[in-house]
Design a protein around this motif. Structure first.
Motif, mmCIF file in Angstrom:
data_model
loop_
_atom_site.group_PDB
_atom_site.id
_atom_site.type_symbol
_atom_site.label_atom_id
_atom_site.label_comp_id
_atom_site.label_asym_id
_atom_site.label_seq_id
_atom_site.Cartn_x
_atom_site.Cartn_y
_atom_site.Cartn_z
ATOM 1 N N CYS A 53 0.843 -1.221 -0.014
ATOM 2 C CA CYS A 53 -0.144 0.033 0.110
ATOM 3 C C CYS A 53 0.817 1.181 -0.046
ATOM 4 N N LYS A 54 2.048 1.041 0.043
ATOM 5 C CA LYS A 54 3.036 2.242 -0.058
ATOM 6 C C LYS A 54 2.850 3.098 1.134
ATOM 7 N N THR A 55 2.742 2.327 2.375
ATOM 8 C CA THR A 55 2.549 3.078 3.498
ATOM 9 C C THR A 55 3.819 2.905 4.333
ATOM 10 N N PRO A 56 4.581 4.000 4.960
ATOM 11 C CA PRO A 56 5.578 4.036 5.700
ATOM 12 C C PRO A 56 5.508 2.996 6.840
ATOM 13 N N ILE A 57 6.495 2.386 7.220
ATOM 14 C CA ILE A 57 6.407 1.342 8.237
ATOM 15 C C ILE A 57 7.630 1.262 9.101
ATOM 16 N N LEU A 58 7.506 0.969 10.406
ATOM 17 C CA LEU A 58 8.534 0.744 11.123
ATOM 18 C C LEU A 58 8.406 -0.770 11.922
ATOM 19 N N CYS A 59 9.171 -1.643 11.826
ATOM 20 C CA CYS A 59 9.145 -3.005 12.238
ATOM 21 C C CYS A 59 10.518 -3.571 13.014
ATOM 22 N N LYS A 65 13.159 7.254 15.323
ATOM 23 C CA LYS A 65 12.692 6.904 13.954
ATOM 24 C C LYS A 65 11.204 7.262 13.765
ATOM 25 N N ALA A 66 10.445 7.106 14.698
ATOM 26 C CA ALA A 66 9.028 7.618 14.343
ATOM 27 C C ALA A 66 8.961 9.055 14.500
ATOM 28 N N GLU A 67 9.671 9.503 15.393
ATOM 29 C CA GLU A 67 9.639 11.172 15.713
ATOM 30 C C GLU A 67 10.485 11.838 14.463
ATOM 31 N N LYS A 68 11.217 11.366 13.789
ATOM 32 C CA LYS A 68 11.746 11.890 12.543
ATOM 33 C C LYS A 68 10.776 11.737 11.282
ATOM 34 N N GLN A 69 10.051 10.401 11.545
ATOM 35 C CA GLN A 69 9.282 10.419 10.349
ATOM 36 C C GLN A 69 8.351 11.574 10.401
ATOM 37 N N TYR A 70 7.641 11.757 11.518
ATOM 38 C CA TYR A 70 6.699 12.825 11.929
ATOM 39 C C TYR A 70 7.224 14.061 11.288
ATOM 40 N N ALA A 71 8.313 14.318 11.557
ATOM 41 C CA ALA A 71 9.131 15.750 11.473
ATOM 42 C C ALA A 71 9.492 16.006 9.998
ATOM 43 N N THR A 72 9.972 14.705 9.390
ATOM 44 C CA THR A 72 10.567 15.157 7.950
ATOM 45 C C THR A 72 10.163 14.219 6.790
ATOM 46 N N GLN A 73 9.333 13.028 7.340
ATOM 47 C CA GLN A 73 8.829 11.997 6.204
ATOM 48 C C GLN A 73 10.055 11.415 5.682
ATOM 49 N N TRP A 74 10.970 11.168 6.389
ATOM 50 C CA TRP A 74 12.239 10.519 5.617
ATOM 51 C C TRP A 74 12.076 8.925 5.354
ATOM 52 N N LEU A 75 11.126 8.446 5.928
ATOM 53 C CA LEU A 75 10.929 7.096 5.526
ATOM 54 C C LEU A 75 10.286 6.881 4.171
ATOM 55 N N ASN A 76 9.699 7.940 3.639
ATOM 56 C CA ASN A 76 9.052 8.002 2.344
ATOM 57 C C ASN A 76 9.577 7.587 1.111
#
Length: 532
Positions: A264-270, A295-306
């Protein structure tokens, strides 16, 4: 074998959960091999192909006789060996299918015949865009999910049906909660999106912490397995509504959510379990609470996992669909003659048990070949017992004796008599010369630790002695850990009918009774433990 090969596809749970999905996608692949494979009822089958092991071992052995048996590894293989039914695995399964590289490594280490055919996902349902063109915002509006919050989703089961108040160790839901609490304290506007049955524990804990969440389903106090299995279509929309999908499992075969989120192209942490390292980028994996929070906080701030999302999506399309698995199943069934047919044995198999003592007793009864004798079970424990404190093996054997007696088992020590049903012998630390005198007529469970070669850096002759005794005397083998099991096999040693039963302690001494909560006031009292 003539073509088409008559195959009975087996193992459905009939509840719409993960194993049913595995079976449906396997069927989809096999149906494309109509000249090679014909799916038939059990009584017509030449091959029984099961998507998990437990129902396979519960079949009447005479229905398996002469058939080739193929079975998927649907969970961590070493964890599967903690189930007494796996005592029979080597006798029953002619070919294992590893669906993750981790499973294949373990199958190789244990020298089980195997093939690699990866997990697949229905990319017609799990895809980046809603087929009806419904947007992310529309989905959030439909389910009353706050549009401005950072939405973290999770669709795992928290607990077993028999106890909805206790977290299921496998899924690590306590870690999931702690990540949420840490993010909330860091002022990340977290909103959790939950779906699926048996979410009772996490809902209560989130309410206690005043962390907002949306649960897709009907809240009940009782087991909701038959009420809250969510359709794949709804789950796919929930992935699309998420800013991040979070998986905190301690061990897995899949997890399926890795495939679905990636599709689904959803960013994921596992966590680094099961198939996750096969599909996800290193950025999407974590090994600790702190790393997950960062990593979750960084995804919220910068969308770095996209940026990783596109590569993960491509991996799914290339290697994890029913269509991509067709050539692998084709090769398997063109070479099915290489799989040894099943031969009937007489060993009775136990069901899954909960407690340490019950699992030991269940394993004992498996060796006996019957559910239970009419009189109380009698077990002879063979070990050089010493007054404690004296070594881990000594403490374990004493705890084992206490646990078995608590279950109504009569125990004796180092005795040969006609009244003993089965003998449990500890490594080579018992009077094996005395035992060998009647070895041919005795049922013996052999507990093995070590390998000595690894923890001492020398002593292979002792390991060779242990496994020579095992080959000569054992009806089944108990390893105390996955490490002992795997490393012994890596060193070239082979055990008779192996199963893993972890060491335990005397729970009347070591327990949580009257445990005082940590208040943060005063000194923290620590107890440290060291081995050797």
């Amino acid at each position: 074998m003539n073509h088409p090969v008559k195959v009975h596809l087996y193992g459905s749970e009939d509840n719409g959960w993960a194993l049913d999905t595995d079976l449906a996608l396997t069927r989809e692949s096999l149906l494309q091999l109509d000249d090679l494979v014909e799916l038939v009822p059990l009584d017509q089958a030449e091959v029984i192909h099961s998507v998990w092991e437990e129902p396979l071992f519960a079949l009447d052995e005479h229905l398996l006789a002469g058939k080739r048996v193929v079975c998927h590894v649907c969970n961590d293989l070493m964890r599967l060996h903690e189930n007494p039914c796996m005592i029979k695995a080597g006798d029953t399964v002619g070919l294992w299918i590893g669906m993750a590289r981790e499973a294949v490594r373990d199958l190789q280490a244990l020298h089980y015949p195997h093939r690699f055919i990866p997990y697949s996902v229905d990319t017609g349902v799990f895809c980046p865009a809603n087929p009806e063109g419904v947007s992310k915002q529309d989905i959030r509006t439909q389910y009353a999910i706050p549009d401005t919050d950072f939405v973290i989703s999770n669709f795992m089961r928290d607990s077993f049906g028999h106890d909805l108040t206790t977290p299921k160790d496998q899924k690590g839901v306590e870690l999931f909660l702690e990540i949420g609490i840490c993010l909330w304290k860091k002022k990340v506007p977290v909103h959790f999106l939950l779906a699926g049955p048996r979410r009772h524990w996490i809902r209560e804990r989130l309410r206690e912490q005043s962390i907002s969440f949306t649960f897709i389903g009907q809240e009940t106090k009782s087991d909701d397995l038959n009420k809250n299995i969510t359709s794949a279509k709804v789950i796919s929309d929930l992935y699309r509504a998420s800013d991040l999908h979070l998986v905190t499992s301690r061990w897995e075969g899949g997890p399926r959510s890795v495939l679905e989120a990636a599709a689904c192209k959803t960013p994921i942490l596992c966590t680094q379990v099961g198939i996750a390292p096969d599909i996800l980028s290193p950025d999407s994996l974590f090994t600790s609470l702190d790393e997950a929070v960062v990593k979750a906080e960084k995804q919220y701030a910068t969308q770095w996992l996209n940026p990783a999302v596109q590569q993960q999506f491509q991996t799914i399309q290339e290697s994890h669909t029913a269509q991509s698995n067709v050539p692998l199943f084709e090769q398997l069934y063109r070479e099915i003659d290489q799989v040894e047919p099943y031969t009937v044995t007489t060993r009775w198999m136990p069901t899954v048990q909960q407690s340490f003592g019950e699992r030991v007793v269940s394993g004992v009864r498996a060796i006996l070949g019957r559910p239970a004798p009419q009189r109380p079970l009698c077990v002879s424990l063979w070990h050089e017992f010493h007054k404690p404190p004296y070594g881990g093996g000594n403490q374990f054997m004493m705890a084992l004796q206490t646990a078995m007696e608590g279950l109504g088992v009569r125990t004796v020590t180092n005795k040969l008599s006609s009244g003993v049903d089965v003998h449990i012998c500890n490594s080579c630390w018992f009077d094996y010369r005395k035992f060998q005198k009647k070895a041919g007529s005795l049922r013996m469970i052999h507990r093995i630790d070590g390998p000595t070669t690894l923890y001492r850096g020398e002593g292979r002759e002792e390991d060779e002695k242990i496994f020579a005794l095992n080959k000569q005397l054992a009806s089944a083998t108990v390893f105390q850990s996955a490490f002992c099991f795997r490393e012994s096999y890596e060193l070239g040693f082979r055990a008779v009918s192996p199963v893993i039963i972890h060491n335990s302690v005397n729970s009347t001494i070591f327990n949580r009774d009257n445990k005082k909560p940590v208040t943060g006031q005063g000194k923290i009292r620590l107890v440290s433990s060291a081995w050797s």
